[in-house]
Design an enzyme around this catalytic site. Structure first.
Site, PDB file in Angstrom:
ATOM      1  N   GLY A  71       3.189  -2.488   3.372  1.00 25.45           N
ATOM      2  CA  GLY A  71       4.256  -3.471   3.359  1.00 25.45           C
ATOM      3  C   GLY A  71       3.769  -4.894   3.497  1.00 25.45           C
ATOM      4  N   GLU A  72       4.696  -5.766   3.876  1.00 26.90           N
ATOM      5  CA  GLU A  72       4.388  -7.170   4.118  1.00 26.90           C
ATOM      6  C   GLU A  72       5.181  -7.634   5.336  1.00 26.90           C
ATOM      7  OE1 GLU A  72       2.128  -8.669   2.537  1.00 26.90           O
ATOM      8  OE2 GLU A  72       1.943  -7.596   0.617  1.00 26.90           O
TER       9      GLU A  72
ATOM     10  N   CYS B 231       0.832  -1.193   0.000  1.00 29.71           N
ATOM     11  CA  CYS B 231       0.000   0.000   0.000  1.00 29.71           C
ATOM     12  C   CYS B 231       0.871   1.249   0.000  1.00 29.71           C
ATOM     13  CB  CYS B 231      -0.902   0.028   1.242  1.00 29.71           C
ATOM     14  SG  CYS B 231      -1.674  -1.542   1.648  1.00 29.71           S
TER      15      CYS B 231
ATOM     16  N   ASP C 113      -1.894  -9.382   8.002  1.00 29.62           N
ATOM     17  CA  ASP C 113      -0.693  -9.085   8.779  1.00 29.62           C
ATOM     18  C   ASP C 113      -0.803  -7.729   9.462  1.00 29.62           C
ATOM     19  OD1 ASP C 113      -0.578  -7.794   6.322  1.00 29.62           O
ATOM     20  OD2 ASP C 113       1.499  -8.291   5.894  1.00 29.62           O
TER      21      ASP C 113
ATOM     22  N   ILE D 264      -2.709  -8.105  -1.514  1.00 33.34           N
ATOM     23  CA  ILE D 264      -1.816  -9.234  -1.744  1.00 33.34           C
ATOM     24  C   ILE D 264      -2.142 -10.387  -0.792  1.00 33.34           C
ATOM     25  CG2 ILE D 264       0.592 -10.008  -1.746  1.00 33.34           C
ATOM     26  CD1 ILE D 264      -0.001  -8.010  -3.966  1.00 33.34           C
TER      27      ILE D 264
ATOM     28  N   ILE E  33      14.871  -8.546 -18.941  1.00 35.55           N
ATOM     29  CA  ILE E  33      14.852  -7.464 -19.920  1.00 35.55           C
ATOM     30  C   ILE E  33      16.243  -7.314 -20.508  1.00 35.55           C
ATOM     31  CG2 ILE E  33      15.458  -5.480 -18.459  1.00 35.55           C
ATOM     32  CD1 ILE E  33      12.856  -4.179 -19.733  1.00 35.55           C
TER      33      ILE E  33
ATOM     34  N   ARG F  60      -4.559   0.757  -0.895  1.00 35.39           N
ATOM     35  CA  ARG F  60      -4.210  -0.652  -0.737  1.00 35.39           C
ATOM     36  C   ARG F  60      -4.082  -1.384  -2.065  1.00 35.39           C
ATOM     37  NH1 ARG F  60      -7.808  -5.665   1.417  1.00 35.39           N
ATOM     38  NH2 ARG F  60      -6.098  -7.108   1.906  1.00 35.39           N
ATOM     39  N   LEU F  61      -2.982  -2.150  -2.178  1.00 33.32           N
ATOM     40  CA  LEU F  61      -2.809  -3.143  -3.226  1.00 33.32           C
ATOM     41  C   LEU F  61      -2.961  -4.493  -2.545  1.00 33.32           C
ATOM     42  CD1 LEU F  61      -1.953  -3.830  -6.193  1.00 33.32           C
ATOM     43  CD2 LEU F  61       0.400  -3.919  -5.345  1.00 33.32           C
TER      44      LEU F  61
ATOM     45  N   GLY G  70      16.545 -10.048  -6.752  1.00 36.41           N
ATOM     46  CA  GLY G  70      17.855 -10.344  -6.169  1.00 36.41           C
ATOM     47  C   GLY G  70      18.461  -9.165  -5.443  1.00 36.41           C
TER      48      GLY G  70
END
Length: 636
Positions: A81-82, A2, A105, A58, A297, A55-56, A371
């Protein structure tokens, strides 16, 4: 995933007006959370306080709507966040008698805070920016994660206290146009980015990673605290065999990838073909019961294209591989949107391909593992050689002779095109050699203008002798000499201010969530306990990481060199971007701007455009600054 916003009017104000400001702040970050929004607003005894978020979705798609309140409505949270260990934390709380109303969460953070106060923040493994308003204490707590993966800005005046996930939400609602911050400006032209706690603006700050603000609503005062004590260069090294450490690294990486693969929506990986993204993709593929999606890419300009390496890994792990080859035209329509979304000058050219791979990836998945952080955690940058090189060089070559060598070789090392080959690297090394006890690493960090050259281009009022004092204090390292020193400095400068900013802004601009398994406190803390030659053996970078996974890749694959993820912007400045660049070196405009030594900056740009000398890094840094200045700052 978010974006959050917060606003306190330091006097009672109409709630609808505050909510209107929050709505404006939310609209500016719609891309961070297109799925839904949420608001909280109320009058206190001395102010009007509001928090909002976009909010996105997930995790917990159905019941994770924010803000989330405590059972008695006295505590409220908005969160970006997560939290990867939220299930374990939830079970711990349940055993203590805590009950839950959602499976999100976000609620775990709230309940953890109710039980343990601000000490709860250090229990969180994840990426986050959140704010909690505790009516019982009349305080707001605003926190940022351990590495700084998620952004947080704040501003305080006599009439306002504001915080937000993106700078645009702050600058568009503050009560007056801010002045340029000289230290922020100087840091930008040295580093090509501005690390916390600074921004380009006076009195607007970034909250440092692993810190929280405690804001007293009644007294209009705040203090900033570290969330948890960090391991540093005094961390004792453990007595462990290389084979045992190698097994531990392998286990930790599998554990980290698994924890960061928790999602209620499709997930894939960015696969560049380098060691870090290859290891992450391999681990995820072995965790998944079906072929994973990988995304890479490449460039039409062959010296920048390394897509062949990603194909090798994709075939090895049998992934559904998506490869996008781009050219200058692909960026023509997006370069403005990409660069201006940073809200302040930012000139890491790898932000351009990162945006494009995010843009293509979002059509297939909603979450991508990356990564990022592997070089900082395991010691993978070429610049980490500088300690050994500087010591060996200064022990053999007298200082006076070094000056002679620099003067003689300077014209021989000039290049006329954007090629970062041997001549570029030798020139960079010679300019970074230091005979005075350890300033060489601060210069090697300076991808734009180095200390001894910036004064020729920037007016004296914007130069600062104590430019890196905050970071020296934070790390306890004045004269960095060891690999551990370099990694710690990178954590609070280039990782927080550059790498994570690049990925967060470009991915979230596409409403794509990126997660970085290397950025795990357990992995970071463990590598800090290992002997340095486990990380860099001789000239072999990321030695233990490569050895931990060597048996799972083709012979010598992990030893192949990789040039990085930049874009050929030096060429573009001579072609598609030339007209715009030339508009920024109009003499009268530069005089009015009163920032640069006019003649010197004009000559620098003209020499690059004409092909007389390749000045890619300096000119791109100048170009990105002017784009921000003319399109954002002048319009405030």
């Amino acid at each position: 995933m978010c974006g959050i916003n917060g606003y306190i009017a330091l006097h009672n104000q109409n709630e609808q007006k505050v909510k209107g400001l929050l709505s404006k702040m939310n609209d500016l970050i719609f891309h961070r959370g297109p799925d839904e929004d949420g608001f909280f607003c109320e009058n206190t005894a001395s102010s009007t306080l509001g928090m909002a978020m976009r909010r996105l979705s997930i995790i917990d798609l159905s019941s994770g709507k924010q803000p989330i309140f405590s059972d008695d409505k006295s505590i409220v949270i908005v969160f970006n966040g997560e939290i990867y260990n939220y299930r374990e934390l939830k079970e711990k709380l349940k055993k203590l008698g805590v009950t839950f109303n959602t499976t999100s969460d976000t609620e775990v953070i709230l309940k953890l805070y109710e039980k343990f106060g601000v000490d709860a923040f250090k229990e969180l493994d994840g990426m986050f920016g959140f704010s909690i308003y505790d009516k019982n204490k009349n305080k707001v707590y605003i926190a940022r994660d351990f590495f700084g993966e998620k952004p947080l800005y704040y501003y305080k005046s006599d009439t306002q206290f504001i915080w937000a996930s993106e700078l645009k939400s702050v600058i568009n609602v503050i009560d007056k146009k801010p002045q340029l911050n000289s230290k922020g400006l100087n840091l930008y032209f040295r580093l090509t980015y501005i690390p916390a706690p600074y921004t380009i603006y006076e009195n607007i700050h970034k909250l440092k990673q692993n810190h929280y603000i405690a804001y007293d609503v009644e007294n209009n005062t705040f203090s900033i605290h570290q969330i948890e004590k960090e391991t540093n260069n005094a961390t004792p090294k453990i007595d462990v065999s290389f084979d045992e450490a190698k097994k531990n690294v392998r286990d930790l990486m599998y554990e980290s990838v698994t924890s960061r693969a928790v999602s209620d929506v499709p997930i894939g990986t960015f696969l560049s073909g380098g060691v870090d993204s290859s290891v992450v993709s391999l681990c995820l593929s072995q965790f998944s019961s079906t072929p994973i999606d990988t995304f890479s890419i490449g460039f039409e300009k062959k010296s920048y294209d390394e897509s062949d390496k990603s194909r090798v890994v994709a075939k090895l792990i049998n992934s559904n591989h998506h490869e996008f080859i781009i050219n200058e035209k692909d960026l023509a329509e997006d370069v403005n949107k990409i660069l201006l979304n940073f809200d302040e000058p930012f000139s890491d050219s790898s932000s351009l391909p990162t945006y494009l791979v995010s843009n293509r990836t979002k059509n297939h998945v909603k979450v991508a593992l990356t990564g990022d952080g592997g070089d900082e955690v395991f010691g993978g940058y070429n610049k980490y050689y500088i300690g050994k090189l500087n010591t060996k060089y200064t022990n053999v070559v007298p200082k006076g002779f070094h000056g002679f060598v620099k003067n003689v070789t300077s014209p021989l090392l000039k290049t006329s095109s954007d090629k970062r080959g041997k001549r570029f690297k030798i020139k960079r090394l010679l300019n970074s050699i230091d005979y005075n006890g350890g300033d060489y690493y601060w210069d090697i960090l300076s991808l734009g203008f180095q200390k001894n050259t910036l004064g020729a281009f920037l007016l004296p009022k914007y130069l600062n002798d104590d430019l890196f004092d905050v970071y020296k204090k934070d790390t306890g390292i004045t004269h960095p000499k060891t690999l551990t020193d370099f990694r710690l400095i990178d954590k609070v400068t280039s990782l927080e201010g550059d790498m994570l900013v690049k990925v967060d802004r470009t991915s979230m601009l596409n409403s794509l969530e990126c997660r970085a398994p290397f950025l795990n406190k357990k992995v970071w803390n463990y590598t800090n306990t290992l002997p340095e030659d486990f990380l860099m053996k001789g000239w072999n970078k990321k030695y233990i990481l490569k050895e931990a996974f060597r048996d799972q890749f083709p012979k010598d694959f992990l030893d192949k060199s990789k040039s990085g993820f930049g874009a050929p912007v030096g060429d573009w400045l001579k072609s598609s971007l030339r007209a715009e660049l030339e508009s920024y070196i109009t003499e009268n405009e530069l005089i009015d701007q009163n920032i640069f030594h006019v003649d010197n900056i004009i000559n620098l740009v003209k020499n690059h455009i004409s092909g007389k000398e390749d000045n890619t890094f300096k000119v791109w840094t100048f170009y990105c600054f002017q784009k921000w200045y003319h399109n954002i700052y002048k319009r405030l």
